[in-house]
Design a protein around this motif. Sequence first.
Motif, mmCIF file in Angstrom:
data_model
loop_
_atom_site.group_PDB
_atom_site.id
_atom_site.type_symbol
_atom_site.label_atom_id
_atom_site.label_comp_id
_atom_site.label_asym_id
_atom_site.label_seq_id
_atom_site.Cartn_x
_atom_site.Cartn_y
_atom_site.Cartn_z
ATOM 1 N N VAL A 23 -29.991 19.864 30.252
ATOM 2 C CA VAL A 23 -29.635 21.249 30.544
ATOM 3 C C VAL A 23 -30.835 22.024 31.074
ATOM 4 N N ALA A 37 -24.572 27.948 40.060
ATOM 5 C CA ALA A 37 -23.822 26.853 39.451
ATOM 6 C C ALA A 37 -24.368 25.513 39.938
ATOM 7 N N PHE A 51 -21.327 23.409 35.868
ATOM 8 C CA PHE A 51 -22.165 24.116 34.901
ATOM 9 C C PHE A 51 -22.623 25.394 35.588
ATOM 10 N N THR A 52 -22.245 26.547 35.040
ATOM 11 C CA THR A 52 -22.509 27.825 35.687
ATOM 12 C C THR A 52 -23.427 28.697 34.833
ATOM 13 N N ARG A 54 -22.619 31.278 33.339
ATOM 14 C CA ARG A 54 -21.884 31.578 32.099
ATOM 15 C C ARG A 54 -22.148 30.513 31.043
ATOM 16 N N ASP A 55 -22.250 29.268 31.486
ATOM 17 C CA ASP A 55 -22.536 28.176 30.546
ATOM 18 C C ASP A 55 -23.946 28.288 29.986
ATOM 19 N N ARG A 58 -23.804 30.735 27.245
ATOM 20 C CA ARG A 58 -23.139 30.139 26.074
ATOM 21 C C ARG A 58 -24.072 29.201 25.327
ATOM 22 N N VAL A 59 -24.813 28.372 26.038
ATOM 23 C CA VAL A 59 -25.744 27.431 25.396
ATOM 24 C C VAL A 59 -26.787 28.197 24.592
ATOM 25 N N TYR A 73 -22.137 20.387 27.886
ATOM 26 C CA TYR A 73 -21.826 21.808 28.034
ATOM 27 C C TYR A 73 -21.055 22.160 29.301
ATOM 28 N N MET A 74 -20.895 21.215 30.200
ATOM 29 C CA MET A 74 -20.205 21.499 31.461
ATOM 30 C C MET A 74 -18.716 21.719 31.227
ATOM 31 N N THR A 75 -18.090 22.382 32.180
ATOM 32 C CA THR A 75 -16.636 22.466 32.211
ATOM 33 C C THR A 75 -16.154 21.199 32.889
#
Length: 135
Positions: A23, A37, A51-52, A54-55, A58-59, A73-75
Amino acid sequence: MYSAYKSIDAAVKPLTVTPQTPVKEVVKMMYTQGKSAAVVVDQDNRPIGIFTERDVVRVVATGGSLDAPVEEYMTRNPAVVRDSESLTKALALMLERRVRHLPVVDHEGRLVGIITASSITEVLKRYKEEVGELE
């Protein structure tokens, strides 16, 4: 159907990473390359995640590990649009899914670009400059 991706450059060159990329390396690449992203791709350059920014939030907010692989952690399985589809289709999908980044794939599902909210804004700005007011 009119394809905007190649003719008016709505799709921009994406930052790509592998699922095993830590990450903290992804975040550093996003920062140094000015990207909001990163598209996580498999060995055939097919999008398997995204992975943006926003992620990143969140992390950090949840005390996640910056040393963990981005796949944690990716969407997964992000929505994508084909390069043969219209910009209108891409925008509708972004609104429906409430996303600001949409990978663009070719007929074989390989990544060729990414549509972002800011790239759409730029396209509309250029359109207005060239054609005039939007009706």
